[in-house]
Scaffold this motif. Structure first.
Motif, PDB file in Angstrom:
ATOM      1  N   ILE A 229      23.236  39.136 -60.359  1.00 49.61           N
ATOM      2  CA  ILE A 229      22.724  38.221 -61.376  1.00 49.61           C
ATOM      3  C   ILE A 229      23.655  38.338 -62.580  1.00 49.61           C
ATOM      4  O   ILE A 229      24.150  39.428 -62.880  1.00 49.61           O
ATOM      5  CB  ILE A 229      21.255  38.526 -61.747  1.00 49.61           C
ATOM      6  N   THR A 230      23.922  37.219 -63.216  1.00 50.74           N
ATOM      7  CA  THR A 230      24.764  37.217 -64.404  1.00 50.74           C
ATOM      8  C   THR A 230      23.950  36.731 -65.595  1.00 50.74           C
ATOM      9  O   THR A 230      22.878  36.127 -65.439  1.00 50.74           O
ATOM     10  CB  THR A 230      25.996  36.301 -64.233  1.00 50.74           C
ATOM     11  N   ARG A 231      24.494  36.992 -66.741  1.00 53.56           N
ATOM     12  CA  ARG A 231      23.851  36.563 -67.982  1.00 53.56           C
ATOM     13  C   ARG A 231      23.552  35.062 -67.950  1.00 53.56           C
ATOM     14  O   ARG A 231      22.503  34.613 -68.411  1.00 53.56           O
ATOM     15  CB  ARG A 231      24.770  36.912 -69.151  1.00 53.56           C
TER      16      ARG A 231
ATOM     17  N   PHE B  42      21.322  42.797 -70.205  1.00 50.47           N
ATOM     18  CA  PHE B  42      21.889  41.616 -70.859  1.00 50.47           C
ATOM     19  C   PHE B  42      21.609  41.581 -72.358  1.00 50.47           C
ATOM     20  O   PHE B  42      22.147  40.751 -73.064  1.00 50.47           O
ATOM     21  CB  PHE B  42      21.388  40.341 -70.198  1.00 50.47           C
TER      22      PHE B  42
ATOM     23  N   HIS C  30      12.906  43.654 -63.816  1.00 52.86           N
ATOM     24  CA  HIS C  30      12.999  42.577 -64.811  1.00 52.86           C
ATOM     25  C   HIS C  30      13.274  43.160 -66.199  1.00 52.86           C
ATOM     26  O   HIS C  30      14.139  42.664 -66.934  1.00 52.86           O
ATOM     27  CB  HIS C  30      11.711  41.754 -64.805  1.00 52.86           C
TER      28      HIS C  30
ATOM     29  N   ARG D 265      22.728  33.206 -65.471  1.00 51.61           N
ATOM     30  CA  ARG D 265      21.631  32.879 -64.550  1.00 51.61           C
ATOM     31  C   ARG D 265      20.313  33.563 -64.925  1.00 51.61           C
ATOM     32  O   ARG D 265      19.301  33.346 -64.285  1.00 51.61           O
ATOM     33  CB  ARG D 265      21.994  33.295 -63.131  1.00 51.61           C
ATOM     34  N   TRP D 266      20.355  34.387 -65.953  1.00 52.52           N
ATOM     35  CA  TRP D 266      19.174  35.157 -66.338  1.00 52.52           C
ATOM     36  C   TRP D 266      18.183  34.301 -67.100  1.00 52.52           C
ATOM     37  O   TRP D 266      18.515  33.659 -68.082  1.00 52.52           O
ATOM     38  CB  TRP D 266      19.610  36.346 -67.188  1.00 52.52           C
ATOM     39  N   ASN D 267      16.954  34.303 -66.641  1.00 44.13           N
ATOM     40  CA  ASN D 267      15.859  33.638 -67.338  1.00 44.13           C
ATOM     41  C   ASN D 267      14.891  34.705 -67.813  1.00 44.13           C
ATOM     42  O   ASN D 267      14.027  35.144 -67.077  1.00 44.13           O
ATOM     43  CB  ASN D 267      15.105  32.669 -66.411  1.00 44.13           C
ATOM     44  N   SER D 268      15.087  35.162 -69.038  1.00 43.48           N
ATOM     45  CA  SER D 268      14.256  36.249 -69.557  1.00 43.48           C
ATOM     46  C   SER D 268      12.822  35.796 -69.672  1.00 43.48           C
ATOM     47  O   SER D 268      11.904  36.498 -69.658  1.00 43.48           O
ATOM     48  CB  SER D 268      14.772  36.723 -70.895  1.00 43.48           C
TER      49      SER D 268
ATOM     50  N   ILE E 221      16.876  44.501 -66.381  1.00 40.14           N
ATOM     51  CA  ILE E 221      17.874  43.423 -66.477  1.00 40.14           C
ATOM     52  C   ILE E 221      17.886  42.870 -67.902  1.00 40.14           C
ATOM     53  O   ILE E 221      18.944  42.562 -68.451  1.00 40.14           O
ATOM     54  CB  ILE E 221      17.616  42.319 -65.440  1.00 40.14           C
ATOM     55  N   GLY E 222      16.725  42.765 -68.518  1.00 39.56           N
ATOM     56  CA  GLY E 222      16.671  42.360 -69.925  1.00 39.56           C
ATOM     57  C   GLY E 222      17.444  43.322 -70.809  1.00 39.56           C
ATOM     58  O   GLY E 222      18.142  42.909 -71.739  1.00 39.56           O
TER      59      GLY E 222
ATOM     60  N   ARG F 182      27.066  41.197 -65.922  1.00 39.38           N
ATOM     61  CA  ARG F 182      26.705  41.058 -64.513  1.00 39.38           C
ATOM     62  C   ARG F 182      26.052  42.349 -64.027  1.00 39.38           C
ATOM     63  O   ARG F 182      26.461  43.446 -64.396  1.00 39.38           O
ATOM     64  CB  ARG F 182      27.976  40.802 -63.700  1.00 39.38           C
TER      65      ARG F 182
END
Length: 182
Positions: free
Chosen positions: A175-177, A123, A116, A179-182, A119-120, A130
């Motif tokens: 996962i793409t920007r 993005f 997690h 669809r990302w839920n930070s 990924i933060g 992506r």
């Protein structure tokens, strides 16, 4: 740079992490074996791990990859790695994700927290669009990590990577920007 969650933090691997990295790799040699390419005995030496750290520095400096150590917040112990590799810029703005966690810490959600955070970073500071990951279908734990973080299943790829000397099938996730839920 240090990125924090409640129980773990990630940061770029440094020379000061050499002994801890070697210890992690040696202790988990047999645990990781079914999930990684064949590694030479020289990989499990100070020199072998120094080469890995040098590649991490080079990749960070060139913007082609970002290798993080995963550390426990309560005692700063190195328990794994998470990597954003194969960074491609231009129209794609993408990378591949890889990670591993100490057997003694496996199944406790640490990998999910670290992924997690990575990924933060992807993005955020890395300005990627992506992130994709591939996992062997029998690796249920790794599949759970990706799904918990928000990756979506994209498809099946036959004979995708040579793992432990065998061409293994993989499920592909991304996962793409958007669809990302930070």
């Amino acid at each position: 740079m240090r990125l924090n969650s409640e129980r773990v933090y990630i940061r770029r691997m440094e020379n000061e992490d050499l002994e801890a990295l070697l210890d992690l790799r040696l202790r988990n040699r047999h645990f990781f074996k079914p999930f990684q390419p064949i590694t030479l005995d020289s990989h499990y030496t100070v020199e072998g791990q120094q080469e890995i750290l040098e590649k991490i520095y080079h990749d960070w400096n060139s913007g082609s990859g970002y290798g993080f150590g995963i550390f426990l917040t309560n005692d700063d112990r190195l328990i794994g790695r998470v990597n954003l590799s194969n960074v491609a810029r231009g129209a794609w703005e993408s990378c591949t994700l890889g990670y591993f966690i100490d057997e003694n810490c496996n199944g406790q959600g640490f990998a999910s927290e670290a992924v997690h955070l990575a990924i933060g970073f992807a993005f955020g500071p890395a300005e990627l669009h992506r992130v994709q990951a591939a996992v062997m279908p029998r690796n249920a734990g790794s599949t759970r990590v990706l799904e918990k973080v928000g990756f979506r299943y994209e498809g099946f790829s036959e004979f995708y990577l040579k793992i432990n000397g065998v061409w293994e099938d993989h499920n592909l996730y991304s996962i793409t920007r958007e669809r990302w839920n930070s």
